[in-house]
Design a protein around this motif. Structure first.
Motif, mmCIF file in Angstrom:
data_model
loop_
_atom_site.group_PDB
_atom_site.id
_atom_site.type_symbol
_atom_site.label_atom_id
_atom_site.label_comp_id
_atom_site.label_asym_id
_atom_site.label_seq_id
_atom_site.Cartn_x
_atom_site.Cartn_y
_atom_site.Cartn_z
ATOM 1 N N THR A 88 0.853 -1.191 0.000
ATOM 2 C CA THR A 88 0.000 0.000 0.000
ATOM 3 C C THR A 88 0.885 1.236 0.000
ATOM 4 O O THR A 88 2.077 1.163 0.365
ATOM 5 C CB THR A 88 -0.930 0.022 1.225
ATOM 6 O OG1 THR A 88 -1.740 1.213 1.184
ATOM 7 C CG2 THR A 88 -0.141 0.006 2.519
ATOM 8 N N SER A 89 0.312 2.361 -0.395
ATOM 9 C CA SER A 89 1.075 3.610 -0.419
ATOM 10 C C SER A 89 0.584 4.594 0.632
ATOM 11 O O SER A 89 1.037 5.738 0.668
ATOM 12 C CB SER A 89 1.001 4.255 -1.811
ATOM 13 O OG SER A 89 -0.342 4.552 -2.145
ATOM 14 N N VAL A 90 -0.367 4.170 1.475
ATOM 15 C CA VAL A 90 -0.887 5.050 2.521
ATOM 16 C C VAL A 90 -0.737 4.361 3.870
ATOM 17 O O VAL A 90 -0.618 3.149 3.961
ATOM 18 C CB VAL A 90 -2.374 5.414 2.277
ATOM 19 C CG1 VAL A 90 -2.525 6.190 0.988
ATOM 20 C CG2 VAL A 90 -3.243 4.162 2.250
ATOM 21 N N GLY A 91 -0.752 5.184 4.936
ATOM 22 C CA GLY A 91 -0.628 4.631 6.275
ATOM 23 C C GLY A 91 0.774 4.773 6.834
ATOM 24 O O GLY A 91 1.720 5.132 6.117
ATOM 25 N N SER A 164 8.370 12.947 8.895
ATOM 26 C CA SER A 164 7.124 12.202 9.118
ATOM 27 C C SER A 164 5.909 13.121 9.086
ATOM 28 O O SER A 164 4.813 12.706 8.694
ATOM 29 C CB SER A 164 7.187 11.446 10.446
ATOM 30 O OG SER A 164 7.085 12.331 11.555
ATOM 31 N N ALA A 165 6.093 14.376 9.510
ATOM 32 C CA ALA A 165 4.972 15.322 9.486
ATOM 33 C C ALA A 165 4.536 15.623 8.058
ATOM 34 O O ALA A 165 3.354 15.852 7.801
ATOM 35 C CB ALA A 165 5.368 16.609 10.200
ATOM 36 N N LEU A 166 5.493 15.597 7.129
ATOM 37 C CA LEU A 166 5.147 15.850 5.725
ATOM 38 C C LEU A 166 4.363 14.697 5.114
ATOM 39 O O LEU A 166 3.676 14.874 4.110
ATOM 40 C CB LEU A 166 6.433 16.073 4.906
ATOM 41 C CG LEU A 166 7.194 17.371 5.159
ATOM 42 C CD1 LEU A 166 8.511 17.353 4.392
ATOM 43 C CD2 LEU A 166 6.359 18.567 4.750
ATOM 44 N N ALA A 167 4.464 13.515 5.736
ATOM 45 C CA ALA A 167 3.791 12.339 5.182
ATOM 46 C C ALA A 167 2.276 12.494 5.177
ATOM 47 O O ALA A 167 1.582 11.784 4.446
ATOM 48 C CB ALA A 167 4.179 11.094 5.978
ATOM 49 N N GLY A 168 1.757 13.418 5.982
ATOM 50 C CA GLY A 168 0.316 13.649 6.002
ATOM 51 C C GLY A 168 -0.230 14.092 4.668
ATOM 52 O O GLY A 168 -1.420 13.884 4.366
ATOM 53 N N VAL A 170 0.383 12.810 1.849
ATOM 54 C CA VAL A 170 0.134 11.661 0.966
ATOM 55 C C VAL A 170 -0.515 10.512 1.742
ATOM 56 O O VAL A 170 -0.319 9.348 1.431
ATOM 57 C CB VAL A 170 1.442 11.185 0.284
ATOM 58 C CG1 VAL A 170 1.934 12.208 -0.707
ATOM 59 C CG2 VAL A 170 2.523 10.877 1.317
ATOM 60 N N GLY A 171 -1.266 10.851 2.777
ATOM 61 C CA GLY A 171 -1.991 9.836 3.528
ATOM 62 C C GLY A 171 -1.131 9.026 4.466
ATOM 63 O O GLY A 171 -1.431 7.859 4.738
ATOM 64 N N GLY A 172 -0.066 9.642 4.969
ATOM 65 C CA GLY A 172 0.866 8.906 5.825
ATOM 66 C C GLY A 172 0.453 8.804 7.278
ATOM 67 O O GLY A 172 1.041 8.053 8.044
ATOM 68 N N GLY A 173 -0.531 9.569 7.702
ATOM 69 C CA GLY A 173 -0.955 9.529 9.099
ATOM 70 C C GLY A 173 -0.074 10.391 9.980
ATOM 71 O O GLY A 173 0.780 11.140 9.507
ATOM 72 N N ALA A 177 -0.894 14.545 9.318
ATOM 73 C CA ALA A 177 -2.218 14.314 8.737
ATOM 74 C C ALA A 177 -3.305 15.017 9.542
ATOM 75 O O ALA A 177 -4.265 15.550 8.978
ATOM 76 C CB ALA A 177 -2.493 12.812 8.680
ATOM 77 N N THR A 178 -3.134 15.034 10.867
ATOM 78 C CA THR A 178 -4.108 15.731 11.718
ATOM 79 C C THR A 178 -4.136 17.225 11.403
ATOM 80 O O THR A 178 -5.202 17.830 11.273
ATOM 81 C CB THR A 178 -3.766 15.520 13.209
ATOM 82 O OG1 THR A 178 -3.740 14.124 13.502
ATOM 83 C CG2 THR A 178 -4.790 16.204 14.101
#
Length: 222
Positions: A88-91, A164-168, A170-173, A177-178
């Motif tokens: 998967t590409s999200v999460g 990791s904050a930038l991952a939001g 692309v649906g990274g959580g 993402a919040t």
């Protein structure tokens, strides 16, 4: 529509848990790749114990190329690779893949820099006693560079936290993402500011804990 306090707290707690998971696992995996790469860069560099222009130039060029790519672009570019590895590409699990690929070259350069700080006299003494290159790396270079390596790890983990904050996007959580989904998209500035404040607190905690460990383990200051 404004969200309730209870929902906000749940979102923040879930975001903190996901962010810590991505950061800690991503940092650990980045160091698994980054340490041998950094040692290889040092050993084959002009100042290393076994200089090799071809090897150093090849790995150095690849590392520099990856480091020069903005992480958000790297996130998107690696979506096919991420989907191939984790399905998967999200999460959060999917985010760890680009985190590691993006952070490992950064870690490698910090490892190389730390090893270059080791006094040549210590290395020459080990060589005069017949130590092999592997023994010099394991028993001389890494122990002597430990304070610098620990300082570098503190920088690395806070940098990966920022990634990791930038991952939001692309649906990274995580907290990114919040901030995006419940702050920016819904025009709730208060949610975004609270999320940023939590991120700042986490960074400060990592920074203080890391520097405390450095001070406790640095025998040069005792």
């Amino acid at each position: 529509m404004s969200i309730s306090f209870d929902i906000l707290m749940k979102l923040l707690l879930d975001g903190v848990a996901e962010t810590l998971y991505m950061t800690i696992v991503g940092t650990f995996a980045a160091y698994i790749l980054g340490i041998p790469l950094g040692v290889l860069l040092y050993v084959t560099s002009k100042e290393g114990i076994r200089p090799n222009k071809v090897v150093y130039g090849l790995f150095g060029a690849v590392i520099n190329v990856i480091r020069s790519i903005p992480f958000l672009i790297l996130l998107v570019a690696l979506i096919p690779v991420t989907r191939l590895i984790v399905g998967t590409s999200v999460g959060t699990n999917a985010t760890i893949v680009p985190l590691v690929i993006g952070a490992a070259p950064f870690v490698a350069r910090m490892i190389e820099s730390s090893l270059l700080e080791v006094d040549n006299g210590v290395i020459e003494a080990a060589q005069s006693m017949g130590a092999s290159n592997f023994q010099i790396v394991k028993k001389v270079l890494l122990p002597e560079a430990k304070p610098s390596l620990l300082t570098g790890s503190t920088i690395a983990i806070t940098t990966i936290l920022g990634y990791s904050a930038l991952a939001g996007f692309v649906g990274g959580g995580g907290l990114g993402a919040t901030a995006l989904n419940y702050g920016y998209t819904r025009y709730q500035t208060d949610v975004m500011l609270i999320t940023v404040a939590v991120l700042v607190i986490i960074v400060q905690v990592f920074q203080e804990v890391g520097m405390f460990i450095v001070r406790k383990t640095d025998k040069r200051k005792k």
